[in-house]
Scaffold this active site. Structure first.
Site, PDB file in Angstrom:
ATOM      1  N   LYS A  96       8.232  27.005 -60.969  1.00  0.00           N
ATOM      2  CA  LYS A  96       8.815  28.161 -61.657  1.00  0.00           C
ATOM      3  C   LYS A  96       8.361  28.072 -63.100  1.00  0.00           C
ATOM      4  O   LYS A  96       8.833  27.212 -63.853  1.00  0.00           O
ATOM      5  CB  LYS A  96      10.341  28.149 -61.553  1.00  0.00           C
ATOM      6  CG  LYS A  96      10.971  29.334 -62.273  1.00  0.00           C
ATOM      7  CD  LYS A  96      12.479  29.231 -62.382  1.00  0.00           C
ATOM      8  CE  LYS A  96      13.001  30.365 -63.246  1.00  0.00           C
ATOM      9  NZ  LYS A  96      14.432  30.206 -63.563  1.00  0.00           N
ATOM     10  N   GLY A 157      21.238  34.353 -68.558  1.00  0.00           N
ATOM     11  CA  GLY A 157      22.632  34.002 -68.816  1.00  0.00           C
ATOM     12  C   GLY A 157      23.474  35.122 -69.405  1.00  0.00           C
ATOM     13  O   GLY A 157      24.647  34.910 -69.706  1.00  0.00           O
ATOM     14  N   ALA A 184      17.034  36.119 -63.532  1.00  0.00           N
ATOM     15  CA  ALA A 184      17.728  36.156 -64.828  1.00  0.00           C
ATOM     16  C   ALA A 184      18.433  37.477 -65.091  1.00  0.00           C
ATOM     17  O   ALA A 184      17.916  38.546 -64.810  1.00  0.00           O
ATOM     18  CB  ALA A 184      16.780  35.866 -65.981  1.00  0.00           C
ATOM     19  N   GLY A 185      19.644  37.349 -65.623  1.00  0.00           N
ATOM     20  CA  GLY A 185      20.388  38.500 -66.096  1.00  0.00           C
ATOM     21  C   GLY A 185      21.442  39.036 -65.153  1.00  0.00           C
ATOM     22  O   GLY A 185      22.229  39.902 -65.522  1.00  0.00           O
ATOM     23  N   ASN A 206      21.819  31.580 -61.463  1.00  0.00           N
ATOM     24  CA  ASN A 206      22.444  30.285 -61.719  1.00  0.00           C
ATOM     25  C   ASN A 206      23.793  30.477 -62.417  1.00  0.00           C
ATOM     26  O   ASN A 206      24.854  30.235 -61.846  1.00  0.00           O
ATOM     27  CB  ASN A 206      21.503  29.418 -62.568  1.00  0.00           C
ATOM     28  CG  ASN A 206      21.960  27.973 -62.701  1.00  0.00           C
ATOM     29  OD1 ASN A 206      21.147  27.084 -62.931  1.00  0.00           O
ATOM     30  ND2 ASN A 206      23.240  27.674 -62.560  1.00  0.00           N
ATOM     31  N   THR A 207      23.753  30.973 -63.655  1.00  0.00           N
ATOM     32  CA  THR A 207      24.966  31.031 -64.463  1.00  0.00           C
ATOM     33  C   THR A 207      26.074  31.848 -63.818  1.00  0.00           C
ATOM     34  O   THR A 207      27.253  31.457 -63.876  1.00  0.00           O
ATOM     35  CB  THR A 207      24.629  31.609 -65.852  1.00  0.00           C
ATOM     36  OG1 THR A 207      23.500  30.913 -66.390  1.00  0.00           O
ATOM     37  CG2 THR A 207      25.808  31.461 -66.802  1.00  0.00           C
TER      38      THR A 207
END
Lengths: 257, 65
Positions: A96, A157, A184-185, A206-207
């Site tokens: 990645k 995040g 992301a996002g 993830n977050t």
């Protein structure tokens, strides 16, 4: 089935492994998500320590593919070296690729990203580039040898969800045969469903899971949302209308006088 | 010989990267190494001779997004 670099996968969710409240919650969240790919990083070991062993033993206990990242790299040179070290350690060609260009927005430095992608592709890596939703950058990444693209939908995040669906639609439309993962996002399962409805093949998050009140339940929710969005995309969704249309037939309606 | 290992100065007697890792007790099985910004594969550590002032990175798997 989702196909990434000739690997067939049934799950459409890739999950990050950072920021979980505990190792056991991480383990349960991975299982609940049904993911077959988890992202990991490389960080400095302390002298005399074995700090990575505990985490790594958890990941190794699972039947999942590992996607190492180059998180924190700010130059192509750093990213290439990190990728090479990851390949030696994890015995995978997958990487990645992240090259961060701005400390505040964590926006990728797309010029360095393309440069690193070209070097790594030439060295036989299978590159998963974390990029913006810019069409021309996507084209350059494909020219560099990438066979998968991972555009953001909002800053890392931020949990803002898709901020520019026009750009995402454009990207999807221009490269219909390229597997694309929204990376992301994402903040909520509805965000995941939305981008999957747009035709993206998978999500990476993830977050939004790790920082949820109940990460295990949220992992499951995101998995269901990604599947729902994917199914809807291929089921022929109704386009919005400007006027109301009754769903119950008007013909045969009783007339009471 | 003075080396910089993961950003910290170390005075060591080891001559090779493999010896350095034993001397500083980097005992984990899952480690990746680089010397002066060049990858040194696990299989090459014994033959990798160090010089005064070399900068060594020793990395391990960690959580990541």
């Amino acid at each position: 089935m989702l196909t990434l670099y000739n690997k067939q996968l049934s799950s459409r969710l890739l999950l990050g492994t950072a920021q979980y409240p505990s190792p056991s919650i991480l383990l349960d969240a991975i299982k609940a998500s049904g993911t077959q790919i988890v992202t990991v990083s490389l960080r400095r070991e302390t002298a005399g320590g074995r700090s990575g062993d505990g985490f790594w033993s958890i990941i190794r206990s699972l039947d999942v593919h590992v996607l190492p990242n180059t998180a924190g790299c700010h130059t192509a040179k750093e990213a290439v070296l990190t990728a090479q070290m990851a390949r030696d350690l994890f015995a995978t060609d997958w990487i990645k690729l992240e090259v961060i260009g701005n400390h505040d927005t964590l926006q990728p430095d797309v010029f360095a990203l393309v440069e690193a992608a070209r070097v790594l592709s030439d060295e036989g890596f299978k590159v998963f580039p974390y990029t913006t939703d810019d069409l021309i950058v996507a084209e350059r990444l494909l020219d560099a040898g990438c066979e998968v693209l991972m555009p953001w939908c909002a800053p890392i995040g931020s949990a803002q969800g898709p901020l520019n669906t026009h750009a995402l639609r454009s990207l999807r439309g221009h490269f219909p045969d390229v597997p694309m993962i929204i990376d992301a996002g994402l903040g909520r399962p509805s965000h995941a469903a939305t981008v999957m409805e747009l035709g993206f093949e998978a999500i990476l998050l993830n977050t939004a899971v790790a920082k949820a009140g109940d990460p295990v339940a949220m992992a499951r929710a995101f998995a269901m949302a990604s599947e729902a969005g994917h199914a809807a995309c291929h089921a022929g969704m109704l386009e919005p209308r400007d006027v109301a249309v009754p769903s119950t037939p008007v013909i045969g309606r009783a007339v009471f006088t | 010989m003075k080396l910089i290992v993961n950003g910290e100065p170390h005075q060591v007697s080891a001559q090779s990267l493999d010896g350095l890792m034993i001397e500083l007790e980097f005992e984990g099985e899952w480690l990746a190494t680089a010397v002066n910004n060049e990858l040194v594969r696990a299989a090459e550590r014994r033959e990798c001779l160090l010089q005064d002032g070399d900068r060594i990175e020793i990395l391990t798997p960690k959580q990541g997004g």
